[in-house]
Design a protein around this motif. Sequence first.
Motif, PDB file in Angstrom:
ATOM      1  N   GLU A 163      36.045  -3.600 -19.846  1.00 46.75           N
ATOM      2  CA  GLU A 163      37.293  -3.821 -20.591  1.00 46.75           C
ATOM      3  C   GLU A 163      37.337  -2.947 -21.842  1.00 46.75           C
ATOM      4  O   GLU A 163      38.383  -2.378 -22.186  1.00 46.75           O
ATOM      5  N   GLU A 164      36.210  -2.825 -22.520  1.00 44.23           N
ATOM      6  CA  GLU A 164      36.161  -1.998 -23.722  1.00 44.23           C
ATOM      7  C   GLU A 164      36.332  -0.520 -23.387  1.00 44.23           C
ATOM      8  O   GLU A 164      37.014   0.222 -24.104  1.00 44.23           O
ATOM      9  N   ILE A 165      35.721  -0.097 -22.269  1.00 47.00           N
ATOM     10  CA  ILE A 165      35.871   1.299 -21.843  1.00 47.00           C
ATOM     11  C   ILE A 165      37.328   1.594 -21.520  1.00 47.00           C
ATOM     12  O   ILE A 165      37.896   2.611 -21.952  1.00 47.00           O
ATOM     13  N   ASP A 166      37.967   0.704 -20.762  1.00 46.63           N
ATOM     14  CA  ASP A 166      39.361   0.925 -20.366  1.00 46.63           C
ATOM     15  C   ASP A 166      40.291   0.902 -21.574  1.00 46.63           C
ATOM     16  O   ASP A 166      41.254   1.690 -21.646  1.00 46.63           O
ATOM     17  N   ALA A 167      40.016   0.010 -22.540  1.00 44.97           N
ATOM     18  CA  ALA A 167      40.857  -0.060 -23.737  1.00 44.97           C
ATOM     19  C   ALA A 167      40.735   1.216 -24.560  1.00 44.97           C
ATOM     20  O   ALA A 167      41.745   1.752 -25.067  1.00 44.97           O
ATOM     21  N   PHE A 168      39.522   1.715 -24.698  1.00 40.37           N
ATOM     22  CA  PHE A 168      39.299   2.956 -25.444  1.00 40.37           C
ATOM     23  C   PHE A 168      39.978   4.134 -24.747  1.00 40.37           C
ATOM     24  O   PHE A 168      40.609   4.983 -25.394  1.00 40.37           O
ATOM     25  N   GLU A 211      43.685   4.028 -25.383  1.00 47.87           N
ATOM     26  CA  GLU A 211      44.007   4.489 -26.726  1.00 47.87           C
ATOM     27  C   GLU A 211      44.008   6.015 -26.803  1.00 47.87           C
ATOM     28  O   GLU A 211      44.890   6.625 -27.401  1.00 47.87           O
ATOM     29  N   LEU A 212      43.002   6.620 -26.178  1.00 48.21           N
ATOM     30  CA  LEU A 212      42.942   8.085 -26.182  1.00 48.21           C
ATOM     31  C   LEU A 212      44.139   8.685 -25.453  1.00 48.21           C
ATOM     32  O   LEU A 212      44.740   9.669 -25.912  1.00 48.21           O
ATOM     33  N   ASP A 213      44.495   8.097 -24.307  1.00 45.87           N
ATOM     34  CA  ASP A 213      45.651   8.604 -23.559  1.00 45.87           C
ATOM     35  C   ASP A 213      46.921   8.506 -24.398  1.00 45.87           C
ATOM     36  O   ASP A 213      47.771   9.413 -24.384  1.00 45.87           O
ATOM     37  N   ALA A 214      47.073   7.400 -25.110  1.00 48.88           N
ATOM     38  CA  ALA A 214      48.254   7.215 -25.948  1.00 48.88           C
ATOM     39  C   ALA A 214      48.312   8.244 -27.071  1.00 48.88           C
ATOM     40  O   ALA A 214      49.384   8.800 -27.377  1.00 48.88           O
ATOM     41  N   GLU A 215      47.164   8.518 -27.666  1.00 52.94           N
ATOM     42  CA  GLU A 215      47.124   9.500 -28.752  1.00 52.94           C
ATOM     43  C   GLU A 215      47.452  10.894 -28.242  1.00 52.94           C
ATOM     44  O   GLU A 215      48.231  11.634 -28.871  1.00 52.94           O
ATOM     45  N   TRP A 216      46.862  11.256 -27.089  1.00 51.16           N
ATOM     46  CA  TRP A 216      47.119  12.594 -26.541  1.00 51.16           C
ATOM     47  C   TRP A 216      48.581  12.745 -26.090  1.00 51.16           C
ATOM     48  O   TRP A 216      49.162  13.812 -26.208  1.00 51.16           O
ATOM     49  N   SER A 217      49.132  11.648 -25.565  1.00 51.27           N
ATOM     50  CA  SER A 217      50.519  11.717 -25.099  1.00 51.27           C
ATOM     51  C   SER A 217      51.492  11.869 -26.261  1.00 51.27           C
ATOM     52  O   SER A 217      52.571  12.436 -26.128  1.00 51.27           O
TER      53      SER A 217
END
Length: 414
Positions: A398-403, A406-412
Amino acid sequence: MRRVEVSGEPGDLAVVVAEEAAVSRSGLDPVAGRLVRVAWLDAGPEVSGRLVVTVHHLAVDGVSWRILLPDLFTAWHTTGQEAAPPAAAHEEAVHEGAVQPTVPVLEPVPTSFRTWAHRLHDEAARRVGELDHWTRTLGGGTGRLDPSTDTFATQRHLTLELPADVTVPLLTRLPAAFRGRVNDVLLAGLALAVTRCTGQREVLLDLEGHGREEIFPDVDLSRTVGWFTTIHPVRLDPGPADWTDLPGPTAARAIKRVKEQLRATPGEGIGYGLLRHLNPVTARELARCPVPELAFNYLGRVEAATGADWSPAPESEAVGGGHADDLALPHALEVNALTRDLPDGPRLSATWSWAGRLYGEEQVRELAEAWFTALTGLSRHTGDGLTPSDLLISISQEEIDAFAAELDAEWSAR
């Protein structure tokens, strides 16, 4: 080796291959040391014949053939007896003045099977700490097989095949995307199918493996012939599934979960067999646990019949399984899968075998088709992702997927 004259016609060859394979099997006797029988089907100088090599399973496994067959070709090529069979060459050599055939020199065998067997006996005493894992895994299982009636004579079979465009991503892109193995993907699909057809949340199965595990640093089994196969129980929970959108989040979730559940198996599972058969104390406790009803084995990739010399013969399927009819079935339901490399690409082929008393063909076909439906959906998944076993820190999925989200959202947003 015995020589049998044949006509060379494809139909005749298939019949003779089946007959001579049966003759060879009947001549095997491990107690008397008769483990190998060879029949040369001689179709004459103008037509390629067949070499039917039969070896008792006590002496070989699937990997062993990848050692034996190249060695057999090397030996034949080295002797230079292309125009004459080995039997004829031997007869000529007994005459005075006959030229002795060249003795082939094969690659050495670094570790003998005898050495490996002795090392396993010693290892069984050191694996006692795994006993709790195996008893927990097998807990709650039920055994329905009756060894007196559920024999190989009652076993039924069904074989299905996936096309190349589905097989390729299952073997290449998906395992790479999730830092996993082919078995992670195939078993994720199987777990999805079984839970869907049975209504259960998880599936208990016996997983068969090649058994040549690197557990001793000074052991090299790359040239060792023998029956190394291991089998151990695993319990798989693929998580919730949306069968209307299998290529979506269902695929990633199932592959990640099954991958981690398989990684939780200690020592690739080799310890189960050691404790079940080589440690008298733990053997008694594990013997009380029921054998899983389902078994799975992926045999890897094999060369398809091409008709070329020293390649698998088109009549290979006529050889049969080689089991004694009165031998008790080890599992109620088995899946043996392999990939055949064909001219139009690799194809995953799966043979389902079941106890006729316990299952009907329609029931098995429904499960087999559900598995292929699941695999087809997984093959169309385009994502990737890490799992806890990929990292050197303690972290949950769950922590891996959440992180990652977050990265995908920042890059997008950039």
